[in-house]
Design an enzyme around this catalytic site. Structure first.
Site, PDB file in Angstrom:
ATOM      1  N   LYS A   1      25.819  40.164  42.747  1.00  0.00           N
ATOM      2  CA  LYS A   1      26.833  39.205  43.212  1.00  0.00           C
ATOM      3  C   LYS A   1      26.792  39.196  44.738  1.00  0.00           C
ATOM      4  O   LYS A   1      26.970  40.234  45.381  1.00  0.00           O
ATOM      5  CB  LYS A   1      28.228  39.615  42.724  1.00  0.00           C
ATOM      6  CG  LYS A   1      29.371  38.823  43.385  1.00  0.00           C
ATOM      7  CD  LYS A   1      30.746  39.238  42.868  1.00  0.00           C
ATOM      8  CE  LYS A   1      31.860  38.573  43.678  1.00  0.00           C
ATOM      9  NZ  LYS A   1      33.218  38.977  43.256  1.00  0.00           N
TER      10      LYS A   1
ATOM     11  N   ASP B   1      34.852  36.307  50.359  1.00  0.00           N
ATOM     12  CA  ASP B   1      35.656  35.811  49.244  1.00  0.00           C
ATOM     13  C   ASP B   1      37.106  35.679  49.697  1.00  0.00           C
ATOM     14  O   ASP B   1      37.870  36.640  49.651  1.00  0.00           O
ATOM     15  CB  ASP B   1      35.538  36.768  48.049  1.00  0.00           C
ATOM     16  CG  ASP B   1      36.435  36.354  46.892  1.00  0.00           C
ATOM     17  OD1 ASP B   1      36.912  35.200  46.879  1.00  0.00           O
ATOM     18  OD2 ASP B   1      36.643  37.198  45.980  1.00  0.00           O
TER      19      ASP B   1
ATOM     20  N   LYS C   1      43.662  34.441  48.640  1.00  0.00           N
ATOM     21  CA  LYS C   1      44.147  35.819  48.608  1.00  0.00           C
ATOM     22  C   LYS C   1      45.210  36.023  49.677  1.00  0.00           C
ATOM     23  O   LYS C   1      45.199  35.333  50.693  1.00  0.00           O
ATOM     24  CB  LYS C   1      42.981  36.778  48.909  1.00  0.00           C
ATOM     25  CG  LYS C   1      41.972  36.936  47.793  1.00  0.00           C
ATOM     26  CD  LYS C   1      40.866  37.895  48.199  1.00  0.00           C
ATOM     27  CE  LYS C   1      39.811  38.014  47.128  1.00  0.00           C
ATOM     28  NZ  LYS C   1      40.280  38.633  45.887  1.00  0.00           N
TER      29      LYS C   1
ATOM     30  N   ASP D   1      32.060  41.619  49.570  1.00  0.00           N
ATOM     31  CA  ASP D   1      31.927  41.053  48.228  1.00  0.00           C
ATOM     32  C   ASP D   1      30.479  40.668  47.899  1.00  0.00           C
ATOM     33  O   ASP D   1      30.207  40.097  46.855  1.00  0.00           O
ATOM     34  CB  ASP D   1      32.873  39.847  48.084  1.00  0.00           C
ATOM     35  CG  ASP D   1      33.385  39.663  46.666  1.00  0.00           C
ATOM     36  OD1 ASP D   1      33.303  40.628  45.880  1.00  0.00           O
ATOM     37  OD2 ASP D   1      33.852  38.549  46.349  1.00  0.00           O
TER      38      ASP D   1
ATOM     39  N   ASP E   1      39.745  32.423  42.428  1.00  0.00           N
ATOM     40  CA  ASP E   1      39.424  33.742  42.964  1.00  0.00           C
ATOM     41  C   ASP E   1      38.565  34.563  41.992  1.00  0.00           C
ATOM     42  O   ASP E   1      38.067  35.623  42.351  1.00  0.00           O
ATOM     43  CB  ASP E   1      40.714  34.494  43.309  1.00  0.00           C
ATOM     44  CG  ASP E   1      40.480  35.682  44.232  1.00  0.00           C
ATOM     45  OD1 ASP E   1      39.354  35.788  44.777  1.00  0.00           O
ATOM     46  OD2 ASP E   1      41.411  36.481  44.403  1.00  0.00           O
TER      47      ASP E   1
ATOM     48  N   GLU F   1      35.572  34.074  41.171  1.00  0.00           N
ATOM     49  CA  GLU F   1      34.323  33.349  41.447  1.00  0.00           C
ATOM     50  C   GLU F   1      33.066  34.143  41.121  1.00  0.00           C
ATOM     51  O   GLU F   1      32.014  33.573  40.834  1.00  0.00           O
ATOM     52  CB  GLU F   1      34.288  32.927  42.927  1.00  0.00           C
ATOM     53  CG  GLU F   1      33.860  34.006  43.935  1.00  0.00           C
ATOM     54  CD  GLU F   1      34.727  35.252  43.951  1.00  0.00           C
ATOM     55  OE1 GLU F   1      35.921  35.156  43.620  1.00  0.00           O
ATOM     56  OE2 GLU F   1      34.199  36.332  44.279  1.00  0.00           O
TER      57      GLU F   1
ATOM     58  N   ARG G   1      32.158  36.065  38.575  1.00  0.00           N
ATOM     59  CA  ARG G   1      31.614  35.911  37.222  1.00  0.00           C
ATOM     60  C   ARG G   1      30.947  34.550  37.049  1.00  0.00           C
ATOM     61  O   ARG G   1      30.086  34.388  36.191  1.00  0.00           O
ATOM     62  CB  ARG G   1      32.730  36.140  36.191  1.00  0.00           C
ATOM     63  CG  ARG G   1      33.829  35.118  36.241  1.00  0.00           C
ATOM     64  CD  ARG G   1      35.065  35.571  35.496  1.00  0.00           C
ATOM     65  NE  ARG G   1      35.809  36.607  36.220  1.00  0.00           N
ATOM     66  CZ  ARG G   1      36.889  37.218  35.757  1.00  0.00           C
ATOM     67  NH1 ARG G   1      37.361  36.910  34.556  1.00  0.00           N
ATOM     68  NH2 ARG G   1      37.497  38.129  36.477  1.00  0.00           N
TER      69      ARG G   1
HETATM   70  N1  BES Z   1      35.884  40.183  44.790  1.00  0.00           N
HETATM   71  C1  BES Z   1      37.067  40.214  43.994  1.00  0.00           C
HETATM   72  C2  BES Z   1      37.280  41.574  43.336  1.00  0.00           C
HETATM   73  C3  BES Z   1      37.646  42.700  44.258  1.00  0.00           C
HETATM   74  C4  BES Z   1      38.965  42.953  44.569  1.00  0.00           C
HETATM   75  C5  BES Z   1      36.682  43.544  44.750  1.00  0.00           C
HETATM   76  C6  BES Z   1      39.292  44.004  45.405  1.00  0.00           C
HETATM   77  C7  BES Z   1      37.003  44.599  45.589  1.00  0.00           C
HETATM   78  C8  BES Z   1      38.315  44.822  45.916  1.00  0.00           C
HETATM   79  C9  BES Z   1      36.971  39.177  42.895  1.00  0.00           C
HETATM   80  O1  BES Z   1      36.292  38.007  43.225  1.00  0.00           O
HETATM   81  C10 BES Z   1      38.357  38.775  42.544  1.00  0.00           C
HETATM   82  O2  BES Z   1      39.023  38.217  43.373  1.00  0.00           O
HETATM   83  N2  BES Z   1      38.768  39.064  41.311  1.00  0.00           N
HETATM   84  C11 BES Z   1      40.069  38.736  40.846  1.00  0.00           C
HETATM   85  C12 BES Z   1      39.950  38.170  39.450  1.00  0.00           C
HETATM   86  C13 BES Z   1      41.225  37.574  38.912  1.00  0.00           C
HETATM   87  C14 BES Z   1      41.589  36.315  39.686  1.00  0.00           C
HETATM   88  C15 BES Z   1      41.034  37.254  37.454  1.00  0.00           C
HETATM   89  C16 BES Z   1      40.894  40.020  40.835  1.00  0.00           C
HETATM   90  O3  BES Z   1      40.353  41.087  40.512  1.00  0.00           O
HETATM   91  O4  BES Z   1      42.064  39.960  41.196  1.00  0.00           O
HETATM   92 ZN    ZN Z   2      34.882  38.151  44.675  1.00  0.00          ZN
HETATM   93 MN    MN Z   3      37.543  36.573  44.139  1.00  0.00          MN
END
Ligand code: BES
Ligand code: ZN
Ligand code: MN
Length: 494
Positions: free
Chosen positions: A262, A267, A274, A285, A344, A346, A348
């Site tokens: 990824k 992000d 966020k 990210d 957010d 993104e 996957r």
């Molecule tokens: N890149 C983030 C995940 C992340 C969060 C990595 C904190 C490292 C530290 C990912 O893209 C994300 O934002 N995931 C969301 C998914 C949710 C919206 C279903 C999450 O984990 O909150």
């Molecule tokens: Zn992300």
């Molecule tokens: Mn994200």
């Protein structure tokens, strides 16, 4: 900065290096020859100091002893490696990295190994030197710029070692460390500099130096290929997406492994933006992508008997008039349609298309690395990654590779009952499920795109960054899981 390693010759107590590091094991190291030799040269002061400081040689404990003009070296570092029993690559790498990190501001270091080490252990020692010498200092000017960084390291072995096999192990260890450091640099680099195109440029450089094949799809080619999920994630950014594909192909490969990363160079969350605190961490990210590039650089140096594909899905997730939105529906490369729920989530999406792309290469196994979910951090903490696979045999191989690499991973379940959260009223799939079990439902979403290809998914959201220096990891970008992936590839070539 780069370090070079030579084998030390002669009496190490007479070393001309600035700092001397002695790796010691717990319980009775005071009686070992190397320690006794140094202690004698200091008239018993070393043993006296060890007793006062209650230094026991536990793993990653470090005792910094000034020699006060009584020896050529100005400081002796005693680096604890834990119990002598079962001492192996992981603890040696860690102890040597800890000692080296304490010496990064002096030009020369002598590392003394009191135990006899095998060739793989010697490689781990060299890895420890290269990993410990890492610093991300390019943006420091004036007083903060490093003045005399560590460049020369001598390794003193127990006896008259230093044969060709051992020299090769040291060279390989340094090459592996600089590949991990390349991944660290990419993660530490700020997102205004490290765009998807900059990541592609890094891949081109690795390919050129390591004689690998490289293909880069730009935003038009990504759309033309039908990777609409990947395109959608990048469409709100002024820095367009890239799909990067590196290939290493030996003459007689024993297996084909594909690694998928990824690569979100930033992000922001997109329209589902966020909160400000911690948003800056999202420059990391692309940690999965950085690891894939790092492994490819290491493989170019080690040249195992395995065909290796390195695929990176790079994009920037931004809010904009052109950004993708919740409720949008896109057709994936695989053909399945996906309803967007939260912009957010993104990672996957880019991975779904990248996995479908990788499947067509018909690898024996594909392994992805992604900073995919905050839920994974909640589940396993900051220092342990999750891995998912339906294949128990593959899980055992992967766990062994992580163990050999000294990186923390824990297998998580692909819980069938969570799959129903991904059903959509208007498309084949919704792309997010509930908050609870969020790392698992993300893995289940990815599974929809892997077909019958054996697959491992790694959620590395925690270990990609470290709060503090510990063992082989510095503060900031760690380079996790380069060593695990490399170990997996090397094992497949044996
Ligand atoms: N890149 C983030 C995940 C992340 C969060 C990595 C904190 C490292 C530290 C990912 O893209 C994300 O934002 N995931 C969301 C998914 C949710 C919206 C279903 C999450 O984990 O909150
Ligand atoms: Zn992300
Ligand atoms: Mn994200």
């Amino acid at each position: 900065m780069t370090v070079s390693i030579e084998f030390g010759s002669g009496d190490f107590a007479a070393s001309k290096a600035d700092v001397l590091a002695l790796v010691v094991t717990e319980g009775g190291f005071e009686k070992q020859r190397a320690f006794a030799h140094l202690d004698q040269a200091l008239g018993g002061a070393l043993a006296a100091h060890v007793a006062t400081a209650q230094f026991k040689g536990r793993l990653d404990d470090l005792l910094d002893v000034p020699t006060l003009g009584r020896l050529g070296v100005r400081r002796i570092l005693l680096a604890g490696a834990g119990p002598k029993r079962g001492l192996g690559t992981t603890r040696l790498r860690s102890a040597v990295a800890t000692a080296t990190r304490a010496a990064i501001n002096v030009p020369s270091l002598a590392v003394v190994l009191s135990e006899i080490v095998s060739v793989p252990e010697l490689r781990a020692v060299a890895e420890g030197v290269g990993l410990g010498a890492y610093g991300f200092t390019k943006y420091f000017t004036g007083d903060r710029a490093p003045k005399k960084p560590l460049t020369g390291v001598a390794i003193h072995l127990a006896k008259g070692h230093g044969n060709a096999g051992e020299k090769r192990a040291v060279e390989q260890g340094l090459a592996v460390a600089s590949a991990v450091n390349l991944a660290r640099d990419a993660v530490n680099e700020p997102p205004n500099v490290l765009t998807p195109e900059a990541l592609a440029e890094t891949a081109r450089k690795i390919a050129k130096e390591g004689k690998l094949k490289v293909t880069v799809l730009d935003e038009k080619a990504i759309r033309k290929a039908g990777m609409n999920l990947h395109f959608a994630v990048g469409q709100g950014s002024a820095n367009p997406p890239r799909l990067i594909h590196l290939t290493y192909e030996p003459k007689r490969p024993k297996a084909t492994i594909a690694l998928v990363g990824k690569g979100l160079t930033f992000d922001s969350g997109g329209l589902c933006i966020k909160p400000a605190p911690g948003m800056g961490d999202m420059k990391s990210d692309m940690g999965g992508a950085a690891a894939v590039l790092g492994v490819m650089a290491a493989i170019a140096a080690i040249r195992p008997n395995v065909t290796v594909h390195g695929i990176v899905a790079a994009a920037e997730n931004m809010p904009d008039g052109n950004a993708y939105r919740p409720a949008d529906v896109f057709t994936s490369l695989d053909g399945k349609t996906v309803e967007i729920i939260n912009t957010d989530a993104e990672g996957r999406l880019v991975l779904a298309d990248a996995l479908a792309y990788t499947r067509k290469l018909e690898p024996d196994v594909m392994i992805d690395a992604a900073t995919l979910t905050g839920a994974c951090l909640v589940a396993l903490g900051k220092n342990c990654s999750a891995f998912y696979t339906a294949d128990d045999k593959l899980a055992r191989r992967f766990a062994a590779a992580a163990d050999d690499a000294g990186e923390q991973f824990w297998r998580m379940p692909l819980l069938e009952e969570l799959r129903e959260q991904l059903s959509s009223d208007i498309a084949d799939l919704k792309h997010t499920g509930d908050r609870y079990g969020g790392s698992i439902s993300a893995a289940l979403f990815l599974r929809e795109f892997v077909g019958d290809t054996p697959w491992i998914h790694c959620d590395i959201a925690g270990p990609v960054l470290s709060d503090r220096p510990k063992g082989m990891y510095p503060k900031g970008a760690t380079g996790h899981p380069v060593l695990t992936f490399l170990s997996m590839v090397e094992a497949a070539g044996k």
